[in-house]
Design a protein around this motif. Structure first.
Motif, PDB file in Angstrom:
ATOM      1  N   THR A   6     -32.079 -14.463  43.666  1.00  0.00           N
ATOM      2  CA  THR A   6     -30.942 -13.819  43.011  1.00  0.00           C
ATOM      3  C   THR A   6     -31.230 -13.704  41.515  1.00  0.00           C
ATOM      4  O   THR A   6     -32.075 -14.428  40.972  1.00  0.00           O
ATOM      5  CB  THR A   6     -29.647 -14.628  43.216  1.00  0.00           C
ATOM      6  OG1 THR A   6     -29.770 -15.874  42.521  1.00  0.00           O
ATOM      7  CG2 THR A   6     -29.375 -14.878  44.693  1.00  0.00           C
ATOM      8  N   PRO A   7     -30.523 -12.812  40.834  1.00  0.00           N
ATOM      9  CA  PRO A   7     -30.711 -12.703  39.377  1.00  0.00           C
ATOM     10  C   PRO A   7     -30.465 -14.029  38.649  1.00  0.00           C
ATOM     11  O   PRO A   7     -31.171 -14.354  37.688  1.00  0.00           O
ATOM     12  CB  PRO A   7     -29.685 -11.629  38.970  1.00  0.00           C
ATOM     13  CG  PRO A   7     -29.533 -10.787  40.192  1.00  0.00           C
ATOM     14  CD  PRO A   7     -29.662 -11.754  41.348  1.00  0.00           C
ATOM     15  N   ASP A   8     -29.491 -14.818  39.110  1.00  0.00           N
ATOM     16  CA  ASP A   8     -29.241 -16.121  38.476  1.00  0.00           C
ATOM     17  C   ASP A   8     -30.417 -17.071  38.661  1.00  0.00           C
ATOM     18  O   ASP A   8     -30.773 -17.816  37.748  1.00  0.00           O
ATOM     19  CB  ASP A   8     -27.962 -16.760  39.036  1.00  0.00           C
ATOM     20  CG  ASP A   8     -26.705 -16.125  38.477  1.00  0.00           C
ATOM     21  OD1 ASP A   8     -26.795 -15.507  37.389  1.00  0.00           O
ATOM     22  OD2 ASP A   8     -25.647 -16.257  39.114  1.00  0.00           O
ATOM     23  N   GLU A   9     -31.028 -17.067  39.841  1.00  0.00           N
ATOM     24  CA  GLU A   9     -32.199 -17.914  40.088  1.00  0.00           C
ATOM     25  C   GLU A   9     -33.361 -17.487  39.209  1.00  0.00           C
ATOM     26  O   GLU A   9     -34.079 -18.331  38.657  1.00  0.00           O
ATOM     27  CB  GLU A   9     -32.597 -17.843  41.569  1.00  0.00           C
ATOM     28  CG  GLU A   9     -31.634 -18.519  42.505  1.00  0.00           C
ATOM     29  CD  GLU A   9     -31.958 -18.275  43.965  1.00  0.00           C
ATOM     30  OE1 GLU A   9     -31.672 -19.170  44.771  1.00  0.00           O
ATOM     31  OE2 GLU A   9     -32.512 -17.209  44.302  1.00  0.00           O
ATOM     32  N   ILE A  10     -33.519 -16.188  39.041  1.00  0.00           N
ATOM     33  CA  ILE A  10     -34.604 -15.678  38.182  1.00  0.00           C
ATOM     34  C   ILE A  10     -34.354 -16.082  36.731  1.00  0.00           C
ATOM     35  O   ILE A  10     -35.267 -16.541  36.045  1.00  0.00           O
ATOM     36  CB  ILE A  10     -34.723 -14.140  38.327  1.00  0.00           C
ATOM     37  CG1 ILE A  10     -35.188 -13.793  39.744  1.00  0.00           C
ATOM     38  CG2 ILE A  10     -35.677 -13.573  37.282  1.00  0.00           C
ATOM     39  CD1 ILE A  10     -35.115 -12.317  40.071  1.00  0.00           C
ATOM     40  N   ARG A  12     -32.616 -18.671  35.620  1.00  0.00           N
ATOM     41  CA  ARG A  12     -32.852 -20.120  35.498  1.00  0.00           C
ATOM     42  C   ARG A  12     -34.343 -20.425  35.467  1.00  0.00           C
ATOM     43  O   ARG A  12     -34.806 -21.273  34.702  1.00  0.00           O
ATOM     44  CB  ARG A  12     -32.175 -20.869  36.645  1.00  0.00           C
ATOM     45  CG  ARG A  12     -30.680 -21.045  36.439  1.00  0.00           C
ATOM     46  CD  ARG A  12     -30.091 -22.064  37.406  1.00  0.00           C
ATOM     47  NE  ARG A  12     -30.268 -21.687  38.804  1.00  0.00           N
ATOM     48  CZ  ARG A  12     -29.406 -20.937  39.504  1.00  0.00           C
ATOM     49  NH1 ARG A  12     -28.307 -20.496  38.930  1.00  0.00           N
ATOM     50  NH2 ARG A  12     -29.640 -20.647  40.762  1.00  0.00           N
ATOM     51  N   SER A  13     -35.117 -19.713  36.287  1.00  0.00           N
ATOM     52  CA  SER A  13     -36.564 -19.914  36.314  1.00  0.00           C
ATOM     53  C   SER A  13     -37.189 -19.523  34.969  1.00  0.00           C
ATOM     54  O   SER A  13     -38.045 -20.230  34.433  1.00  0.00           O
ATOM     55  CB  SER A  13     -37.180 -19.095  37.447  1.00  0.00           C
ATOM     56  OG  SER A  13     -38.581 -19.192  37.431  1.00  0.00           O
ATOM     57  N   ILE A  14     -36.725 -18.405  34.419  1.00  0.00           N
ATOM     58  CA  ILE A  14     -37.240 -17.958  33.118  1.00  0.00           C
ATOM     59  C   ILE A  14     -36.889 -18.978  32.039  1.00  0.00           C
ATOM     60  O   ILE A  14     -37.733 -19.326  31.202  1.00  0.00           O
ATOM     61  CB  ILE A  14     -36.694 -16.559  32.774  1.00  0.00           C
ATOM     62  CG1 ILE A  14     -37.318 -15.502  33.691  1.00  0.00           C
ATOM     63  CG2 ILE A  14     -36.945 -16.215  31.304  1.00  0.00           C
ATOM     64  CD1 ILE A  14     -36.682 -14.127  33.582  1.00  0.00           C
ATOM     65  N   ALA A  19     -38.487 -23.310  28.346  1.00  0.00           N
ATOM     66  CA  ALA A  19     -38.363 -24.686  27.853  1.00  0.00           C
ATOM     67  C   ALA A  19     -39.694 -25.427  28.001  1.00  0.00           C
ATOM     68  O   ALA A  19     -40.118 -26.140  27.076  1.00  0.00           O
ATOM     69  CB  ALA A  19     -37.261 -25.423  28.608  1.00  0.00           C
ATOM     70  N   ASP A  20     -40.358 -25.250  29.141  1.00  0.00           N
ATOM     71  CA  ASP A  20     -41.665 -25.887  29.350  1.00  0.00           C
ATOM     72  C   ASP A  20     -42.680 -25.390  28.333  1.00  0.00           C
ATOM     73  O   ASP A  20     -43.478 -26.168  27.794  1.00  0.00           O
ATOM     74  CB  ASP A  20     -42.182 -25.618  30.764  1.00  0.00           C
ATOM     75  CG  ASP A  20     -41.405 -26.369  31.833  1.00  0.00           C
ATOM     76  OD1 ASP A  20     -40.692 -27.335  31.485  1.00  0.00           O
ATOM     77  OD2 ASP A  20     -41.535 -25.980  33.012  1.00  0.00           O
ATOM     78  N   LEU A  21     -42.660 -24.093  28.056  1.00  0.00           N
ATOM     79  CA  LEU A  21     -43.586 -23.520  27.079  1.00  0.00           C
ATOM     80  C   LEU A  21     -43.309 -24.093  25.689  1.00  0.00           C
ATOM     81  O   LEU A  21     -44.239 -24.417  24.947  1.00  0.00           O
ATOM     82  CB  LEU A  21     -43.467 -21.998  27.066  1.00  0.00           C
ATOM     83  CG  LEU A  21     -44.369 -21.248  26.099  1.00  0.00           C
ATOM     84  CD1 LEU A  21     -45.831 -21.556  26.374  1.00  0.00           C
ATOM     85  CD2 LEU A  21     -44.109 -19.755  26.178  1.00  0.00           C
TER      86      LEU A  21
END
Length: 77
Positions: A6-10, A12-14, A19-21
């Motif tokens: 879903t767009p929300d999952e995408i 959150r993944s981004i 944050a990791d970067l």
């Protein structure tokens, strides 16, 4: 075939990747700062630096003496 996200999952993944970067960049910045701190590196490796300086001085001193000897005739016999 994997289920579509879903767009929300995408989003959150981004955001998680962003944050990791950011954390990875901060760690890299800290490592570069530490590695390029020549005073700290010199203090940390003082013995090796002194040995290297002594060897370099010996080689340069011997090289200069050899060149001087070569140009001054160098035949002491």
């Amino acid at each position: 075939m994997a289920a579509a996200r879903t767009p929300d999952e995408i989003r959150r993944s981004i955001e998680a990747n962003r944050a990791d970067l950011g954390l990875a960049l901060e760690r890299l910045r800290a490592e570069v700062t530490e590695i390029t701190d020549w005073r700290k590196q010199l203090n940390k490796h003082r013995k090796e630096a002194l040995i290297g300086a002594a060897v370099a001085g010996f080689v340069l001193g011997g090289g200069i003496a050899a060149i001087f000897d070569l140009f001054s005739g160098g035949d002491d016999d």
